[in-house]
Scaffold this motif. Structure first.
Motif, mmCIF file in Angstrom:
data_model
loop_
_atom_site.group_PDB
_atom_site.id
_atom_site.type_symbol
_atom_site.label_atom_id
_atom_site.label_comp_id
_atom_site.label_asym_id
_atom_site.label_seq_id
_atom_site.Cartn_x
_atom_site.Cartn_y
_atom_site.Cartn_z
ATOM 1 N N ILE A 142 1.635 0.757 -5.552
ATOM 2 C CA ILE A 142 0.486 0.108 -4.922
ATOM 3 C C ILE A 142 -0.056 0.974 -3.789
ATOM 4 C CG2 ILE A 142 -0.208 -1.857 -3.465
ATOM 5 C CD1 ILE A 142 1.740 -3.557 -5.179
ATOM 6 N N ARG A 143 0.828 1.473 -2.922
ATOM 7 C CA ARG A 143 0.392 2.263 -1.760
ATOM 8 C C ARG A 143 -0.206 3.606 -2.165
ATOM 9 N NH1 ARG A 143 1.811 1.168 3.476
ATOM 10 N NH2 ARG A 143 0.282 2.805 3.818
ATOM 11 N N ASN A 144 0.148 4.129 -3.332
ATOM 12 C CA ASN A 144 -0.392 5.402 -3.784
ATOM 13 C C ASN A 144 -1.791 5.269 -4.381
ATOM 14 O OD1 ASN A 144 1.781 6.939 -2.901
ATOM 15 N ND2 ASN A 144 2.881 6.695 -4.840
ATOM 16 N N ARG A 145 -2.241 4.046 -4.619
ATOM 17 C CA ARG A 145 -3.600 3.841 -5.102
ATOM 18 C C ARG A 145 -4.577 4.131 -3.966
ATOM 19 N NH1 ARG A 145 -2.403 -2.097 -7.339
ATOM 20 N NH2 ARG A 145 -0.944 -1.517 -8.977
ATOM 21 N N LYS A 146 -5.674 4.799 -4.296
ATOM 22 C CA LYS A 146 -6.677 5.106 -3.273
ATOM 23 C C LYS A 146 -7.214 3.822 -2.644
ATOM 24 C CE LYS A 146 -11.039 7.475 -2.513
ATOM 25 N NZ LYS A 146 -12.114 8.246 -3.111
ATOM 26 N N PHE A 147 -7.520 2.835 -3.463
ATOM 27 C CA PHE A 147 -8.083 1.579 -2.990
ATOM 28 C C PHE A 147 -6.994 0.519 -2.978
ATOM 29 C CE2 PHE A 147 -11.615 3.875 -5.027
ATOM 30 C CZ PHE A 147 -12.384 4.088 -3.902
ATOM 31 N N ASN A 148 -6.332 0.390 -1.856
ATOM 32 C CA ASN A 148 -5.310 -0.645 -1.719
ATOM 33 C C ASN A 148 -5.575 -1.431 -0.443
ATOM 34 O OD1 ASN A 148 -3.780 0.521 0.584
ATOM 35 N ND2 ASN A 148 -3.185 2.113 -0.884
ATOM 36 N N TYR A 149 -4.919 -2.561 -0.315
ATOM 37 C CA TYR A 149 -5.111 -3.464 0.815
ATOM 38 C C TYR A 149 -4.921 -2.743 2.146
ATOM 39 C CZ TYR A 149 -3.982 -7.273 4.044
ATOM 40 O OH TYR A 149 -3.939 -8.100 5.125
ATOM 41 N N ASN A 150 -3.906 -1.922 2.243
ATOM 42 C CA ASN A 150 -3.620 -1.231 3.491
ATOM 43 C C ASN A 150 -4.757 -0.272 3.875
ATOM 44 O OD1 ASN A 150 -1.475 -0.928 5.587
ATOM 45 N ND2 ASN A 150 -1.745 1.211 5.018
ATOM 46 N N ASN A 151 -5.208 0.528 2.929
ATOM 47 C CA ASN A 151 -6.257 1.514 3.215
ATOM 48 C C ASN A 151 -7.617 0.872 3.478
ATOM 49 O OD1 ASN A 151 -4.325 3.453 2.775
ATOM 50 N ND2 ASN A 151 -5.120 4.088 0.791
ATOM 51 N N LEU A 152 -7.916 -0.211 2.781
ATOM 52 C CA LEU A 152 -9.235 -0.824 2.884
ATOM 53 C C LEU A 152 -9.367 -1.826 4.023
ATOM 54 C CD1 LEU A 152 -9.968 -1.419 -0.904
ATOM 55 C CD2 LEU A 152 -10.906 0.366 0.569
ATOM 56 N N LEU A 153 -8.305 -2.572 4.313
ATOM 57 C CA LEU A 153 -8.400 -3.643 5.306
ATOM 58 C C LEU A 153 -7.467 -3.472 6.490
ATOM 59 C CD1 LEU A 153 -8.632 -6.703 2.889
ATOM 60 C CD2 LEU A 153 -10.476 -5.665 4.206
ATOM 61 N N GLU A 154 -6.190 -3.429 6.225
ATOM 62 C CA GLU A 154 -5.201 -3.460 7.295
ATOM 63 C C GLU A 154 -5.340 -2.292 8.262
ATOM 64 O OE1 GLU A 154 -2.046 -4.170 9.852
ATOM 65 O OE2 GLU A 154 -3.100 -5.538 8.518
ATOM 66 N N ARG A 155 -5.226 -1.098 7.762
ATOM 67 C CA ARG A 155 -5.208 0.078 8.647
ATOM 68 C C ARG A 155 -6.505 0.248 9.448
ATOM 69 N NH1 ARG A 155 -1.806 4.485 9.454
ATOM 70 N NH2 ARG A 155 -2.900 6.343 10.146
ATOM 71 N N PRO A 156 -7.686 0.168 8.829
ATOM 72 C CA PRO A 156 -8.913 0.335 9.631
ATOM 73 C C PRO A 156 -9.041 -0.724 10.734
ATOM 74 C CG PRO A 156 -9.428 0.439 7.292
ATOM 75 C CD PRO A 156 -7.992 0.040 7.405
ATOM 76 N N ASN A 157 -8.680 -1.952 10.443
ATOM 77 C CA ASN A 157 -8.779 -3.010 11.447
ATOM 78 C C ASN A 157 -7.728 -2.844 12.542
ATOM 79 O OD1 ASN A 157 -11.009 -4.887 10.688
ATOM 80 N ND2 ASN A 157 -9.913 -4.778 8.749
ATOM 81 N N PHE A 158 -6.536 -2.437 12.170
ATOM 82 C CA PHE A 158 -5.475 -2.192 13.144
ATOM 83 C C PHE A 158 -5.880 -1.048 14.081
ATOM 84 C CE2 PHE A 158 -1.217 -1.071 14.654
ATOM 85 C CZ PHE A 158 -0.624 -2.323 14.786
ATOM 86 N N LEU A 159 -6.364 0.037 13.499
ATOM 87 C CA LEU A 159 -6.761 1.197 14.296
ATOM 88 C C LEU A 159 -7.928 0.878 15.228
ATOM 89 C CD1 LEU A 159 -6.422 4.080 11.675
ATOM 90 C CD2 LEU A 159 -4.877 3.530 13.582
#
Length: 184
Positions: free
Chosen positions: A18-35
């Motif tokens: 899941i994390r190796n997918r370019k479009f995953n929850y972490n890359n699209l939502l979690e990380r940008p909002n956290f940062l």
């Protein structure tokens, strides 16, 4: 008992897929909002609780953090972090969030992205964090929303005594007979 599903080989393999997918929850939502909520880390001492494979901790070092201590209960996660990132300002430790011993007023910033929903003693963790933060220190954390772990493909709603939808069931086990599929 402390939760450590990430050392289960099958679960960890699925997590990595899941994390190796370019479009995953972490890359699209979690990380940008956290940062977007992160204060400046330049010259600061940080602690990352539930650091996973260390990407965020390493980014903090690259952005000028004086020191980053990063912990995770999962041996798989810490092993991956140590293989990927090395710096004299970055230390990874394999320990649970509940078991870490912290110095008083040591950290300028303590972070935890998508890890605190695994701890059994949330209040105890908050006490440790409060103890370890410098005056004016910041604790930035996120937790996984329960809808993320809800029954995939099985729409189970729990109805109250008046047959009104009360909430979505996040586990099929332990049903008491008052769960109904939508439209039933």
């Amino acid at each position: 008992m402390k939760q450590n599903i990430y050392d289960n080989a099958l679960f960890f393999k699925g997590y990595e897929e899941i994390r190796n997918r370019k479009f995953n929850y972490n890359n699209l939502l979690e990380r940008p909002n956290f940062l977007a909520l992160m204060p400046d880390v330049k010259g600061k001492v940080l602690l990352d609780l539930g650091c996973g494979k260390g990407e965020f901790a390493n980014d903090c070092v690259l952005n000028g953090a004086q020191q980053v201590d990063a912990i995770d209960i999962s041996d798989n996660m810490i092993t991956a972090a140590k293989e990927r990132y090395e710096s004299d300002r970055l230390q990874f430790q394999n320990i649970s969030i509940e078991d870490i011993l912290l110095e008083k007023s040591h950290y300028h910033l303590i972070t935890s992205a998508l890890a605190l929903h695994y701890v059994a003693d949330f209040e105890g963790v908050i006490e440790k964090v409060s103890y370890a933060l410098c005056p004016e220190g910041v604790f930035l954390f996120s937790i996984e929303h329960p809808i993320s772990t809800a029954n995939k493909g099985v729409e189970q709603w729990v109805l109250d005594e008046t047959n009104t939808i009360s909430h979505f069931s996040v586990a099929v086990t332990g049903m008491k007979g008052n769960e109904h599929k939508i439209g039933s």
